[in-house]
Motif scaffolding. Structure first.
Motif, short mmCIF file in Angstrom:
data_model
loop_
_atom_site.label_atom_id
_atom_site.label_comp_id
_atom_site.label_asym_id
_atom_site.label_seq_id
_atom_site.Cartn_x
_atom_site.Cartn_y
_atom_site.Cartn_z
N ILE A 80 33.85 169.62 -54.67
CA ILE A 80 34.07 168.26 -55.17
C ILE A 80 34.35 168.29 -56.66
O ILE A 80 35.27 167.61 -57.16
N LEU A 81 33.59 169.08 -57.42
CA LEU A 81 33.81 169.16 -58.86
C LEU A 81 35.22 169.66 -59.18
O LEU A 81 35.90 169.12 -60.05
N THR A 82 35.67 170.67 -58.45
CA THR A 82 37.01 171.19 -58.68
C THR A 82 38.06 170.13 -58.37
O THR A 82 39.03 169.95 -59.12
N THR A 83 37.88 169.40 -57.27
CA THR A 83 38.81 168.32 -56.93
C THR A 83 38.86 167.27 -58.03
O THR A 83 39.93 166.79 -58.40
N LEU A 84 37.71 166.92 -58.57
CA LEU A 84 37.65 165.87 -59.60
C LEU A 84 38.35 166.30 -60.88
O LEU A 84 39.10 165.52 -61.48
N VAL A 85 38.11 167.53 -61.33
CA VAL A 85 38.68 167.93 -62.63
C VAL A 85 40.15 168.33 -62.52
O VAL A 85 40.84 168.40 -63.54
N GLU A 86 40.63 168.57 -61.31
CA GLU A 86 42.05 168.89 -61.15
C GLU A 86 42.90 167.64 -60.94
O GLU A 86 44.13 167.71 -60.96
N HIS A 87 42.26 166.49 -60.74
CA HIS A 87 43.01 165.26 -60.50
C HIS A 87 43.47 164.66 -61.83
O HIS A 87 42.73 164.66 -62.82
N PRO A 88 44.70 164.14 -61.88
CA PRO A 88 45.20 163.57 -63.14
C PRO A 88 44.34 162.45 -63.71
O PRO A 88 44.33 162.23 -64.93
N ALA A 89 43.60 161.75 -62.85
CA ALA A 89 42.79 160.62 -63.32
C ALA A 89 41.72 161.03 -64.32
O ALA A 89 41.25 160.20 -65.10
N VAL A 90 41.34 162.32 -64.34
CA VAL A 90 40.31 162.75 -65.29
C VAL A 90 40.79 162.56 -66.73
O VAL A 90 39.98 162.41 -67.64
N HIS A 91 42.12 162.55 -66.92
CA HIS A 91 42.67 162.37 -68.26
C HIS A 91 43.02 160.92 -68.57
O HIS A 91 43.41 160.60 -69.69
N GLU A 92 42.89 160.07 -67.55
CA GLU A 92 43.26 158.66 -67.72
C GLU A 92 42.07 157.77 -68.07
O GLU A 92 42.26 156.63 -68.52
N PHE A 93 40.86 158.26 -67.83
CA PHE A 93 39.66 157.47 -68.07
C PHE A 93 38.72 158.19 -69.04
O PHE A 93 38.69 159.42 -69.08
#
Length: 526
Positions: free
Chosen positions: A265-278
């Motif tokens: 789950i952590l890998t999925t979260l940090v690889e998603h573009p949204a991590v840089h949008e919020f």
């Protein structure tokens, strides 16, 4: 000398204390729902009273089969307040799975999410559920938690419990063999709560906010307990399943300070573009556990989130309390030839030993079975004396994991004893091979396992998933491994799959890979 009767603290008392201290502060956030600590505490009272009216008695078992929801937390504390033991189950399990689990823990009642009628029926076929069923999540009838009447005078007084009183039947994830129920007691969980607050989230208080992104039926549920004890609010995503953009939006909006997750789950979260949008600078502790995290994935998460990662290692039987790796200790050097990072140092009040096959403790650097002792260890397996005796042979709890400690006492896990395979007389630990393969830019996920071979006994087979848009073949990956791996460790076959099978807790299930290869007619290569 007369031994006095000693009273333990009912886990539900921690909710009562927080509700008295912070009655109007936010306890739970779920979509537009915001419960105060007073509301959560009164809700637990209603569940406790309803269970007692239906005939549930101290020491009996209540099965809890539900999705993450405010009423799930209400149910947990209501069961404990009534003096019953709770048996949470993952909502991804099938009705047949529930029947097997019910046969182990023998629930007299069940609390379940709406839409899981087949699962309730499966448990009812085993025990009859004489005390009935309560429903979570918008159930219209009188058995819905939202419709329960207030508790009457004395109906919700917390049950007295003693040291050793059962609180939680923590079922193994079922990746090997039949599920077993580790017995977690009220006094043991009291230690775990204190230890989690001290080791994983130093300074945890009512100023903190926790985000629940994993099922509360297992590790995330244990992570919830110190939040309740300290008065930190818990945010439950309203969207079904894992939606990274929704997670990061909640982190920004609610100013989330900690979350518990698993490596996938952590890998999925940090690889998603949204991590840089919020905005996510409010995060202080992003805790991951449940499975080893490959070095490349860990380093990427550190690069994205900064020094906020906290790793702990532990099994359900030890309630996560074996080691801790603080943010400052990440990127510690590898151990010898093995490209595995440390999972940390012993948790406060716990002791680790690495033992050989004869039960003797090994020197630093030598690989053996990881064993543990301390007050976080479970009280054995429910109704399974043979498994309990095996697990506690020699007085230590045997984890079934292999690893070594360095001179400073930091632990390095090299794999599961059940994952190790023997090829041509040599013991091979897949973790080291997996670390080297995942470093290839085309590889997103990989699992290495032993498969039968007429000459060598077993050979290594690597099953991998490609990064989006990446290409590589077996020859390229073998060429990548050749200078990085001893020849005897080289896998003899590398297979590309679209995805790897995972359990309901996000762990890659190698037994399922083995079974799928066998069912597909796999034969050893020449």
């Amino acid at each position: 000398m007369t031994v006095p009767k000693v009273r333990a603290v009912n886990i539900a008392e921690m909710l009562s204390q927080t509700a008295r201290r912070l009655p109007d502060a936010t306890a739970i956030v779920h979509g537009s729902v915001r419960w105060s600590w007073r509301e959560l505490d009164e809700g637990a009272d209603r569940v406790c009273a309803a269970l007692r009216r239906s005939g549930v008695r101290t020491g009996q078992c209540v099965m809890l089969h539900g999705r993450n929801h405010p009423e799930y937390i209400q149910a947990l504390y209501g069961v404990w307040r009534a003096g019953a033991a709770v048996a949470p189950t993952n909502v991804r399990l099938t009705p047949d799975d529930i029947a097997v689990i019910a046969d182990v823990c023998r629930p007299v009642a069940m609390i379940a999410s709406t839409g899981t009628d087949e699962h309730v029926d499966a448990a009812r076929r085993i025990t009859g559920l004489p005390a009935g069923t309560l429903w979570i999540g918008g159930h219209d009838g009188p058995d819905g938690l939202a419709a329960l009447p207030p508790a009457g005078p004395g109906e919700a007084a917390a049950a007295e419990v003693e040291p050793g009183s059962h609180a939680w039947y923590f079922f193994t994830s079922g990746t090997s063999g039949s599920p077993k129920a580790a017995i977690l007691t009220h006094d043991q969980l009291g230690f775990v709560i204190t230890n989690h607050a001290a080791d994983l989230m130093p300074g945890l208080s009512e100023a903190d906010v926790s985000l629940a992104v994993a099922p509360l039926s297992h590790g995330a549920g244990v992570h919830l307990l110190p939040q309740v004890a300290r008065g930190a609010a818990t945010v439950i995503p309203a969207s079904p399943g894992l939606r990274p953009e929704a997670v990061w939006e909640l982190v920004e909006r609610e100013r989330v300070t900690n979350m518990f997750t698993v490596p996938t789950i952590l890998t999925t979260l940090v690889e998603h573009p949204a991590v840089h949008e919020f905005e996510h600078t409010s995060l202080r502790h992003v805790i991951y556990a449940g499975a080893p995290m490959l070095n490349a994935d860990r380093d990427h998460a550190l690069d994205v989130l900064g020094p906020v990662l906290v790793q702990y290692y532990g099994l359900g039987e030890v309630t996560g309390n074996i080691t801790v790796l603080s943010p400052a200790e990440h990127r510690r050097p590898q151990l010898g030839e093995y490209e595995v990072g440390t999972c940390g140092r012993p948790r406060t009040g716990m002791q680790i030993a690495v033992l050989d096959g004869e039960g003797a403790e090994l020197e630093p650097g030598a690989i053996g079975e990881i064993c543990v002792a301390g007050p976080a260890v479970c009280a054995g397996y429910l109704g399974n004396e043979k498994a309990t005796a095996t697990a506690f042979a020699g007085g230590w709890f045997h984890t079934g994991d292999l690893g070594a400690v360095d001179e400073q006492g930091y632990l390095y896990i090299t794999g599961r004893a059940s994952d190790m395979y023997i090829s041509g007389g040599s013991n091979i630990h897949p973790r080291d091979i997996e670390e080297k393969l995942i470093a290839h830019p085309a590889v997103a996920e990989v699992a290495v396992l032993g498969m039968p071979h007429p000459k060598w006994g077993e050979i290594g087979v690597a099953v991998w998933v490609a990064q989006s848009g990446a290409e590589a073949d077996e020859a390229e990956l073998l060429g990548w491994l050749e200078p990085r791996l001893a020849r005897y460790k080289m896998p003899k076959q590398i297979l590309r799959w679209a995805e790897l099978p995972k359990s309901g807790y996000g762990k890659v299930v190698k037994r399922t890979i083995h079974d799928q290869l066998t069912a597909a007619g796999w034969t050893a290569p020449d």
